[in-house]
Write a protein that holds these residues in place. Structure first.
Motif, mmCIF file in Angstrom:
data_model
loop_
_atom_site.group_PDB
_atom_site.id
_atom_site.type_symbol
_atom_site.label_atom_id
_atom_site.label_comp_id
_atom_site.label_asym_id
_atom_site.label_seq_id
_atom_site.Cartn_x
_atom_site.Cartn_y
_atom_site.Cartn_z
ATOM 1 N N VAL A 528 2.734 11.098 -12.696
ATOM 2 C CA VAL A 528 2.284 11.154 -11.307
ATOM 3 C C VAL A 528 1.637 12.503 -11.010
ATOM 4 C CG1 VAL A 528 2.996 10.988 -8.905
ATOM 5 C CG2 VAL A 528 4.144 9.604 -10.640
ATOM 6 N N THR A 529 0.404 12.473 -10.519
ATOM 7 C CA THR A 529 -0.239 13.690 -10.018
ATOM 8 C C THR A 529 -0.455 13.633 -8.515
ATOM 9 O OG1 THR A 529 -2.475 12.816 -10.408
ATOM 10 C CG2 THR A 529 -1.440 14.063 -12.207
ATOM 11 N N ASP A 530 -0.603 12.428 -7.957
ATOM 12 C CA ASP A 530 -0.911 12.300 -6.532
ATOM 13 C C ASP A 530 -0.126 11.131 -5.940
ATOM 14 O OD1 ASP A 530 -3.404 14.203 -6.103
ATOM 15 O OD2 ASP A 530 -3.720 13.139 -7.994
ATOM 16 N N ARG A 531 0.733 11.451 -4.971
ATOM 17 C CA ARG A 531 1.512 10.434 -4.270
ATOM 18 C C ARG A 531 0.850 10.099 -2.940
ATOM 19 N NH1 ARG A 531 6.414 10.351 -6.977
ATOM 20 N NH2 ARG A 531 6.922 12.270 -8.105
ATOM 21 N N ALA A 532 1.307 9.023 -2.341
ATOM 22 C CA ALA A 532 0.755 8.595 -1.061
ATOM 23 C C ALA A 532 1.254 9.506 0.052
ATOM 24 C CB ALA A 532 1.146 7.152 -0.776
ATOM 25 N N GLY A 533 0.326 10.110 0.776
ATOM 26 C CA GLY A 533 0.689 10.930 1.920
ATOM 27 C C GLY A 533 0.967 10.073 3.140
ATOM 28 N N PRO A 534 1.138 10.691 4.305
ATOM 29 C CA PRO A 534 1.390 9.918 5.521
ATOM 30 C C PRO A 534 0.201 9.023 5.851
ATOM 31 C CG PRO A 534 1.876 12.248 5.847
ATOM 32 C CD PRO A 534 1.153 12.140 4.552
ATOM 33 N N PRO A 535 0.435 7.841 6.402
ATOM 34 C CA PRO A 535 -0.685 6.982 6.802
ATOM 35 C C PRO A 535 -1.414 7.560 8.005
ATOM 36 C CG PRO A 535 1.396 6.013 7.483
ATOM 37 C CD PRO A 535 1.740 7.216 6.650
ATOM 38 N N ALA A 536 -2.722 7.315 8.051
ATOM 39 C CA ALA A 536 -3.494 7.731 9.220
ATOM 40 C C ALA A 536 -3.148 6.879 10.437
ATOM 41 C CB ALA A 536 -4.992 7.622 8.913
ATOM 42 N N MET A 554 -4.280 10.084 -1.013
ATOM 43 C CA MET A 554 -3.630 10.282 -2.301
ATOM 44 C C MET A 554 -3.872 11.714 -2.769
ATOM 45 S SD MET A 554 -2.279 7.329 -2.553
ATOM 46 C CE MET A 554 -1.519 7.532 -4.156
ATOM 47 N N GLY A 555 -2.956 12.609 -2.389
ATOM 48 C CA GLY A 555 -3.065 14.010 -2.780
ATOM 49 C C GLY A 555 -4.368 14.615 -2.323
ATOM 50 N N ASP A 556 -5.046 15.329 -3.238
ATOM 51 C CA ASP A 556 -6.316 15.964 -2.898
ATOM 52 C C ASP A 556 -7.507 15.175 -3.433
ATOM 53 O OD1 ASP A 556 -5.977 16.408 -5.583
ATOM 54 O OD2 ASP A 556 -6.329 18.572 -5.510
ATOM 55 N N GLU A 557 -7.276 13.920 -3.806
ATOM 56 C CA GLU A 557 -8.357 13.097 -4.338
ATOM 57 C C GLU A 557 -9.089 12.362 -3.211
ATOM 58 O OE1 GLU A 557 -9.273 13.321 -7.359
ATOM 59 O OE2 GLU A 557 -7.547 14.448 -8.100
ATOM 60 N N PRO A 558 -10.358 11.987 -3.435
ATOM 61 C CA PRO A 558 -11.106 11.230 -2.420
ATOM 62 C C PRO A 558 -10.718 9.746 -2.459
ATOM 63 C CG PRO A 558 -12.500 11.587 -4.319
ATOM 64 C CD PRO A 558 -11.204 12.306 -4.613
ATOM 65 N N VAL A 559 -9.435 9.499 -2.357
ATOM 66 C CA VAL A 559 -8.885 8.149 -2.495
ATOM 67 C C VAL A 559 -7.849 7.939 -1.397
ATOM 68 C CG1 VAL A 559 -7.634 6.539 -3.987
ATOM 69 C CG2 VAL A 559 -9.196 8.216 -5.006
ATOM 70 N N THR A 560 -7.913 6.794 -0.742
ATOM 71 C CA THR A 560 -6.865 6.391 0.188
ATOM 72 C C THR A 560 -6.347 5.023 -0.220
ATOM 73 O OG1 THR A 560 -8.439 5.387 1.729
ATOM 74 C CG2 THR A 560 -7.831 7.703 2.118
ATOM 75 N N GLY A 573 14.693 -16.456 -1.147
ATOM 76 C CA GLY A 573 15.708 -15.417 -1.235
ATOM 77 C C GLY A 573 15.308 -14.296 -0.307
ATOM 78 N N PRO A 574 15.999 -13.162 -0.350
ATOM 79 C CA PRO A 574 15.567 -12.021 0.461
ATOM 80 C C PRO A 574 14.163 -11.634 0.043
ATOM 81 C CG PRO A 574 17.188 -11.370 -1.186
ATOM 82 C CD PRO A 574 17.129 -12.856 -1.219
ATOM 83 N N ALA A 575 13.229 -11.547 0.963
ATOM 84 C CA ALA A 575 11.830 -11.489 0.574
ATOM 85 C C ALA A 575 11.091 -10.352 1.260
ATOM 86 C CB ALA A 575 11.146 -12.812 0.889
ATOM 87 N N LEU A 576 10.334 -9.614 0.452
ATOM 88 C CA LEU A 576 9.461 -8.554 0.926
ATOM 89 C C LEU A 576 8.197 -8.624 0.090
ATOM 90 C CD1 LEU A 576 9.031 -5.902 2.606
ATOM 91 C CD2 LEU A 576 9.961 -4.689 0.629
ATOM 92 N N GLN A 577 7.047 -8.738 0.750
ATOM 93 C CA GLN A 577 5.780 -8.815 0.030
ATOM 94 C C GLN A 577 5.030 -7.507 0.180
ATOM 95 O OE1 GLN A 577 3.504 -12.488 -0.074
ATOM 96 N NE2 GLN A 577 1.685 -11.366 0.594
ATOM 97 N N SER A 578 4.446 -7.048 -0.926
ATOM 98 C CA SER A 578 3.704 -5.791 -0.964
ATOM 99 C C SER A 578 2.267 -6.071 -1.366
ATOM 100 C CB SER A 578 4.361 -4.836 -1.967
ATOM 101 O OG SER A 578 3.529 -3.724 -2.232
ATOM 102 N N ASP A 579 1.316 -5.613 -0.545
ATOM 103 C CA ASP A 579 -0.111 -5.709 -0.845
ATOM 104 C C ASP A 579 -0.714 -4.314 -0.743
ATOM 105 O OD1 ASP A 579 -1.065 -8.765 -0.839
ATOM 106 O OD2 ASP A 579 0.487 -8.526 0.687
ATOM 107 N N VAL A 580 -1.333 -3.852 -1.814
ATOM 108 C CA VAL A 580 -1.956 -2.531 -1.830
ATOM 109 C C VAL A 580 -3.457 -2.689 -1.993
ATOM 110 C CG1 VAL A 580 -2.130 -0.319 -3.038
ATOM 111 C CG2 VAL A 580 0.097 -1.419 -2.776
ATOM 112 N N THR A 581 -4.204 -1.936 -1.198
ATOM 113 C CA THR A 581 -5.661 -1.902 -1.290
ATOM 114 C C THR A 581 -6.102 -0.453 -1.450
ATOM 115 O OG1 THR A 581 -5.835 -3.828 0.160
ATOM 116 C CG2 THR A 581 -7.815 -2.509 -0.149
ATOM 117 N N TRP A 582 -6.968 -0.198 -2.424
ATOM 118 C CA TRP A 582 -7.445 1.149 -2.704
ATOM 119 C C TRP A 582 -8.866 1.334 -2.184
ATOM 120 C CZ3 TRP A 582 -3.970 4.454 -4.807
ATOM 121 C CH2 TRP A 582 -2.874 3.910 -5.485
ATOM 122 N N SER A 583 -9.160 2.541 -1.712
ATOM 123 C CA SER A 583 -10.506 2.883 -1.268
ATOM 124 C C SER A 583 -10.897 4.219 -1.883
ATOM 125 C CB SER A 583 -10.569 2.974 0.257
ATOM 126 O OG SER A 583 -11.865 3.349 0.684
#
Length: 685
Positions: A528-536, A554-560, A573-583
């Protein structure tokens, strides 16, 4: 063993029960022609387009959004539905001049991006748009053009039909925003209070040390690794000793307190730490030898802090790699010794290990209070641990924070936890400029010490504490699950506990004790070099079942990243769905080695359909599902096939029950062109 439609595997007693998805009854499905829906608003022309270009749409027409740019959208009214949990699908159109689409229900996103580009016009069946809990009545669907692929010549969008499939009842989901405040330490200016080179022909250093007050006379004593410069750890054979009326001095040099005795297994001696109990002072220290996997923890005692007697029971225990830097404090009715080691004696993750004792002489087996994600031997990120209590919080000071030991030599990280034996997953609250730091308390005055190779002696600085916000996020719960979704200072699922019976008797299933449960980047190298910062921005649906974390830098990269979490009362069952989108908006600072979503299991094992308990290592591709499991409980994450723009690799870490799903994984790195990228859909059950 593969079961593409399997959504949950619950380990109950000794039986493994596979629960397949249940097809909905006909009356649970609502289907609508998109072009027949009422348009509530749009930013571009909308029309019912008749069959063309060799394509026959349902009922001969489609809803056509003639968008001209990214950001154009249309909102339509969905047909009325009974209350329930719905999976929403659509038949969509692709063409050479179509854009990339994002869908939202009642103003909050659902599901993944849809890339509308194709070289020829195509009708795409059964596109899953996402899931939503819907109250009885009508709702709004918004289609937004977020951009277009590099090959597309336009931003158009086409919807043929929509399907709302009821998959469960509408159950209570409680989502509550929270903010946690606690004290945070800050270091004032350093003052050198003692130079061990005074009276010596060359410069000397103090390194790991301890500062303690004589309970009878009030005189302060400092004991430390002492040696002529430059640093020579395998030649550090005595503990320097100095005394002073106050911690700030003036300090008087005394004869060495202890000298290494090879006949007792002491080729060199490191890192003394002294505590007082019932009129006796106990000095714990590391006895080193070339057997780095079996460093010995030794004890000497004194009644006056001048004359020391080694314990005949030495060694108290042995550990590795180079287990050293003991620190002892009282926790409740027992003593706890913290020290630096590695996850196994031959090396591995750098850890802060601990042992407990009732009498300071007999010590328990080893536990781990904190494990660094970094691996190696010898010098690492868990040196010189020091633990103090402030109110209901415990603070772990540990050196040296960073992967470059030279650059990190004066970086002491501070972690905070309510449990003094568990700093895994705790927030790093600050980093202080100090090496081998000890906290010294003299009445109302708190100090932070500093020493080390090339540092010129022993230094002290005022240590102040101020109350600050240390965490923000959302607590989400149903009868089946309870999640802590942390949004500050980094975004992650701090914990997920589940109860397959739905009675609220939660058991831990996920945490953030290693890499963290959430998205990350590895730029310029693996790990890991860049973790997710606070959401805008955070969008929460009216019923609390959808939380969309928008624009996480994502850290100091031009990526959100946008991270959509959808909570359902029950899929299977106990259910949680995760959807990630990169920009990606620009060129990264170095080639990208990993684009990943990581899960830290709180259960002992992690596996997949091929191997129930995976060893540590890479597995090409992404599995149909991954599972973390323990006694009488398993949590499965089912992957919606092809929901990520690619699926290169999965990394398993058996020691931390961790799985990292890596759509992009490249040894040596790769360029990541600007654009929007669907990062994958995972459903936890």
């Amino acid at each position: 063993m593969r079961a593409p439609r399997m959504l949950a595997v619950l380990l109950l007693g000794a039986a493994l029960l596979a629960v397949p998805a249940t097809p909905a009854a006909a009356e649970d499905v609502v289907r609508a022609e998109a072009e027949s829906l009422t348009v509530l608003s749009s930013t571009a022309p909308v029309e019912a387009q008749a069959n063309c270009c060799g394509i026959a749409w349902s009922a001969g027409r489609q809803l056509w959004l003639r968008a001209a740019r990214a950001g154009d959208s249309v909102t339509v009214s969905l047909p009325p539905v009974p209350a329930g949990q719905y999976d929403i699908g659509a038949v969509l159109t692709r063409a050479a001049d179509y854009g990339t689409l994002r869908f939202a229900v009642d103003g909050v996103a659902v599901g993944q991006l849809f890339d509308g580009y194709a070289p020829t016009v195509r009708r795409v069946e059964a596109v899953p748009l996402g899931s939503a809990s819907l109250a009885a009545g009508s709702h709004r669907l918004t289609v937004t053009v977020t951009g277009r692929s590099a090959s597309s010549t336009g931003f158009f969008a086409g919807l043929d039909t929509l399907t709302l499939r009821r998959v469960g009842p509408l159950a209570a989901v409680t989502t509550t925003a929270y903010e946690t405040v606690a004290e945070t330490p800050a270091r004032g200016p350093l003052t050198r209070v003692y130079d061990p080179g005074v009276g010596e022909p060359t410069a000397w250093y103090y390194n790991d040390h301890t500062i303690v007050r004589d309970q009878r006379t009030g005189l302060w004593h400092a004991f430390a690794i002492a040696h002529a410069e430059p640093g020579a750890p395998q030649d550090e054979k005595s503990f320097g000793h100095a005394t002073a009326p106050t911690p700030t001095g003036p300090w008087t040099k005394r004869p060495p307190a202890l000298t290494a005795d090879p006949s007792r297994g002491e080729q060199w001696i490191w890192a003394p730490h002294v505590v007082h109990d019932q009129g006796v002072y106990y000095m714990f220290y590391a006895a080193g030898s070339p057997d780095y996997a079996n460093y010995r923890m030794h004890l000497a005692t004194s009644t006056d802090l001048f004359t020391w007697t080694r314990s005949p029971a030495n060694p108290l225990f042995s550990d590795g790699w180079e287990a050293r830097d003991p620190m002892v404090t009282r926790v409740g009715d027992r003593w706890v010794m913290y020290y630096t080691a590695t996850s196994n004696p031959q090396g591995g993750n750098h850890v802060v290990a601990y042992r407990t004792s009732a009498d300071l002489r007999t010590w328990s087996g080893r536990g781990v209070a904190y494990a660094s994600p970094h691996t190696g031997r010898a010098a690492g990120q868990t040196e010189s641990p020091f633990v103090v209590r402030r109110g209901d919080w415990w603070y772990l000071f540990v050196c040296c924070d960073g992967t470059d030991y030279g650059a990190a030599y004066r970086r002491t990280a501070v972690y905070r936890s309510r449990d003094p034996l568990r700093f895994e997953g705790a927030e790093k609250v600050t980093v202080l400029d100090a090496h081998a730091a000890e906290v010294v308390v003299d009445g109302e005055n708190w100090y932070l010490s500093h020493a080390g190779w090339g540092q010129g002696g022993l230094w002290l600085a005022p240590l102040t504490w101020s109350t600050q916000v240390v965490a923000r996020g959302y607590q989400v719960s149903t009868g089946f699950l309870r999640a802590d979704v942390r949004t500050w200072p980094h975004t992650r699922i701090a914990s997920l506990a589940v109860d397959p019976a739905g009675a609220g008797a939660y058991r831990p299933a996920l945490d953030s004790s290693h890499r963290g449960t959430g998205p990350y980047l590895s730029v310029g190298r693996f790990d890991v070099t860049d973790r997710a910062g606070p959401p805008a921005r955070v969008d929460v649906s009216a019923d609390g079942s959808r939380i969309n974390l928008v624009g996480m830098r994502m850290g100091d990269e031009p990526v959100t990243a946008d991270w959509l979490l959808t909570v359902a009362p029950r899929w299977t069952g106990p259910a949680l769905q995760s959807d990630v989108t990169w920009s990606v908006t620009g060129q990264t600072t170095a080639p990208v080695w990993e684009v990943a979503f990581n899960v830290d299991g709180a259960l002992p094992a992690v596996g997949d359909p091929a191997v129930a308990a995976r060893p540590t290592g890479d597995v090409p591709g992404m599995p149909t599902w991954s599972m973390t499991s323990g006694a009488n409980l398993s949590l499965v994450a089912a992957h919606r096939w092809a929901s990520a723009w690619r699926g290169d690799n999965t990394w398993y870490d058996a020691g931390h029950a961790m799985a990292a799903w890596q759509p992009l994984w490249r040894n040596g790195g790769a360029a990541w062109p600007p654009g929007s990228y669907p990062g994958g859909t995972w459903r936890f059950a």
